[in-house]
Design a protein around this motif. Structure first.
Motif, mmCIF file in Angstrom:
data_model
loop_
_atom_site.group_PDB
_atom_site.id
_atom_site.type_symbol
_atom_site.label_atom_id
_atom_site.label_comp_id
_atom_site.label_asym_id
_atom_site.label_seq_id
_atom_site.Cartn_x
_atom_site.Cartn_y
_atom_site.Cartn_z
ATOM 1 N N MET A 1 0.080 6.170 -0.625
ATOM 2 C CA MET A 1 0.818 6.605 -1.795
ATOM 3 C C MET A 1 1.145 5.418 -2.711
ATOM 4 S SD MET A 1 1.602 9.529 -2.743
ATOM 5 C CE MET A 1 2.606 10.405 -3.847
ATOM 6 N N ARG A 2 1.438 4.283 -2.089
ATOM 7 C CA ARG A 2 1.754 3.086 -2.870
ATOM 8 C C ARG A 2 0.546 2.633 -3.682
ATOM 9 N NH1 ARG A 2 4.672 -2.502 -1.180
ATOM 10 N NH2 ARG A 2 3.860 -3.702 -2.901
ATOM 11 N N ASN A 3 -0.644 2.684 -3.093
ATOM 12 C CA ASN A 3 -1.858 2.304 -3.816
ATOM 13 C C ASN A 3 -2.092 3.209 -5.018
ATOM 14 O OD1 ASN A 3 -2.432 0.182 -2.143
ATOM 15 N ND2 ASN A 3 -3.860 1.326 -0.875
ATOM 16 N N LEU A 4 -1.836 4.485 -4.854
ATOM 17 C CA LEU A 4 -1.990 5.425 -5.956
ATOM 18 C C LEU A 4 -1.020 5.086 -7.086
ATOM 19 C CD1 LEU A 4 -3.288 7.989 -7.107
ATOM 20 C CD2 LEU A 4 -1.536 9.295 -5.914
ATOM 21 N N PHE A 5 0.214 4.775 -6.734
ATOM 22 C CA PHE A 5 1.222 4.402 -7.735
ATOM 23 C C PHE A 5 0.818 3.117 -8.460
ATOM 24 C CE2 PHE A 5 5.182 2.151 -8.867
ATOM 25 C CZ PHE A 5 5.684 3.055 -9.789
ATOM 26 N N GLU A 6 0.357 2.117 -7.697
ATOM 27 C CA GLU A 6 -0.070 0.852 -8.301
ATOM 28 C C GLU A 6 -1.266 1.057 -9.227
ATOM 29 O OE1 GLU A 6 -0.781 -1.943 -5.173
ATOM 30 O OE2 GLU A 6 1.332 -2.032 -4.620
ATOM 31 N N THR A 7 -2.190 1.906 -8.818
ATOM 32 C CA THR A 7 -3.355 2.193 -9.656
ATOM 33 C C THR A 7 -2.924 2.892 -10.936
ATOM 34 O OG1 THR A 7 -4.773 2.354 -7.715
ATOM 35 C CG2 THR A 7 -5.575 3.396 -9.725
ATOM 36 N N PHE A 8 -2.013 3.841 -10.838
ATOM 37 C CA PHE A 8 -1.519 4.553 -12.003
ATOM 38 C C PHE A 8 -0.844 3.590 -12.982
ATOM 39 C CE2 PHE A 8 1.889 6.880 -14.186
ATOM 40 C CZ PHE A 8 1.133 7.826 -14.861
ATOM 41 N N ILE A 9 -0.009 2.695 -12.465
ATOM 42 C CA ILE A 9 0.671 1.707 -13.305
ATOM 43 C C ILE A 9 -0.343 0.764 -13.931
ATOM 44 C CG2 ILE A 9 2.251 -0.273 -13.276
ATOM 45 C CD1 ILE A 9 3.645 2.447 -13.142
ATOM 46 N N ASP A 10 -1.329 0.317 -13.172
ATOM 47 C CA ASP A 10 -2.359 -0.601 -13.669
ATOM 48 C C ASP A 10 -3.163 0.040 -14.796
ATOM 49 O OD1 ASP A 10 -4.092 -2.815 -13.841
ATOM 50 O OD2 ASP A 10 -5.455 -1.922 -12.386
ATOM 51 N N VAL A 11 -3.692 1.222 -14.548
ATOM 52 C CA VAL A 11 -4.524 1.906 -15.541
ATOM 53 C C VAL A 11 -3.684 2.335 -16.746
ATOM 54 C CG1 VAL A 11 -5.948 3.942 -15.961
ATOM 55 C CG2 VAL A 11 -6.243 2.640 -13.855
ATOM 56 N N GLY A 12 -2.504 2.848 -16.506
ATOM 57 C CA GLY A 12 -1.639 3.289 -17.601
ATOM 58 C C GLY A 12 -1.209 2.147 -18.505
ATOM 59 N N SER A 13 -0.830 1.031 -17.920
ATOM 60 C CA SER A 13 -0.427 -0.113 -18.739
ATOM 61 C C SER A 13 -1.623 -0.683 -19.495
ATOM 62 C CB SER A 13 0.233 -1.194 -17.880
ATOM 63 O OG SER A 13 -0.684 -1.729 -16.943
ATOM 64 N N GLY A 14 -2.797 -0.660 -18.873
ATOM 65 C CA GLY A 14 -4.005 -1.116 -19.563
ATOM 66 C C GLY A 14 -4.349 -0.235 -20.743
ATOM 67 N N LEU A 15 -4.158 1.058 -20.585
ATOM 68 C CA LEU A 15 -4.426 2.014 -21.663
ATOM 69 C C LEU A 15 -3.486 1.772 -22.845
ATOM 70 C CD1 LEU A 15 -6.088 4.510 -22.451
ATOM 71 C CD2 LEU A 15 -4.361 5.907 -21.340
ATOM 72 N N ILE A 16 -2.221 1.577 -22.562
ATOM 73 C CA ILE A 16 -1.248 1.307 -23.623
ATOM 74 C C ILE A 16 -1.538 -0.033 -24.287
ATOM 75 C CG2 ILE A 16 1.197 0.809 -24.070
ATOM 76 C CD1 ILE A 16 1.793 2.907 -21.822
ATOM 77 N N LEU A 17 -1.821 -1.046 -23.489
ATOM 78 C CA LEU A 17 -2.127 -2.371 -24.026
ATOM 79 C C LEU A 17 -3.384 -2.346 -24.897
ATOM 80 C CD1 LEU A 17 -1.259 -5.311 -24.052
ATOM 81 C CD2 LEU A 17 -2.652 -5.666 -22.016
ATOM 82 N N ALA A 18 -4.405 -1.640 -24.446
ATOM 83 C CA ALA A 18 -5.640 -1.543 -25.225
ATOM 84 C C ALA A 18 -5.392 -0.862 -26.566
ATOM 85 C CB ALA A 18 -6.706 -0.781 -24.434
ATOM 86 N N THR A 19 -4.578 0.174 -26.569
ATOM 87 C CA THR A 19 -4.255 0.871 -27.817
ATOM 88 C C THR A 19 -3.519 -0.061 -28.778
ATOM 89 O OG1 THR A 19 -4.105 2.972 -26.638
ATOM 90 C CG2 THR A 19 -3.088 2.882 -28.802
ATOM 91 N N LEU A 20 -2.536 -0.787 -28.274
ATOM 92 C CA LEU A 20 -1.772 -1.705 -29.124
ATOM 93 C C LEU A 20 -2.650 -2.838 -29.659
ATOM 94 C CD1 LEU A 20 1.551 -1.943 -27.084
ATOM 95 C CD2 LEU A 20 1.139 -0.691 -29.217
ATOM 96 N N ILE A 21 -3.507 -3.382 -28.814
ATOM 97 C CA ILE A 21 -4.398 -4.460 -29.248
ATOM 98 C C ILE A 21 -5.321 -3.969 -30.352
ATOM 99 C CG2 ILE A 21 -6.344 -5.907 -28.535
ATOM 100 C CD1 ILE A 21 -4.876 -6.192 -25.812
#
Length: 66
Positions: A1-21
């Motif tokens: 479950m922790r890996n799933l949460f970490e993956t969600f945070i990783d991908v989600g933050s990357g998506l937001i960062l990519a949009t802002l960039i």
């Protein structure tokens, strides 16, 4: 479950960062996408990146077995 949460945070933050960039960098190239367009572009690149990562992990995990 922790890996799933970490993956969600990783991908989600990357998506937001990519949009802002994109919103900050694209105007330097005379491109002026809306926030929704930038978000959609970021989703496309995120999906491609996830598939690429999956393929590389598959290739390397198969090489370790042999």
């Amino acid at each position: 479950m922790r890996n799933l949460f970490e993956t969600f945070i990783d991908v989600g933050s990357g998506l937001i960062l990519a949009t802002l960039i994109q919103l900050l960098v694209f105007p330097f190239f005379d491109l002026h996408p809306t926030i929704l367009q930038s978000f959609n572009i970021a989703i496309i690149f995120t999906i491609i990146s996830m598939v690429r990562s999956f393929l590389w992990r598959t290739i390397f995990s198969r090489r370790r077995i042999k």
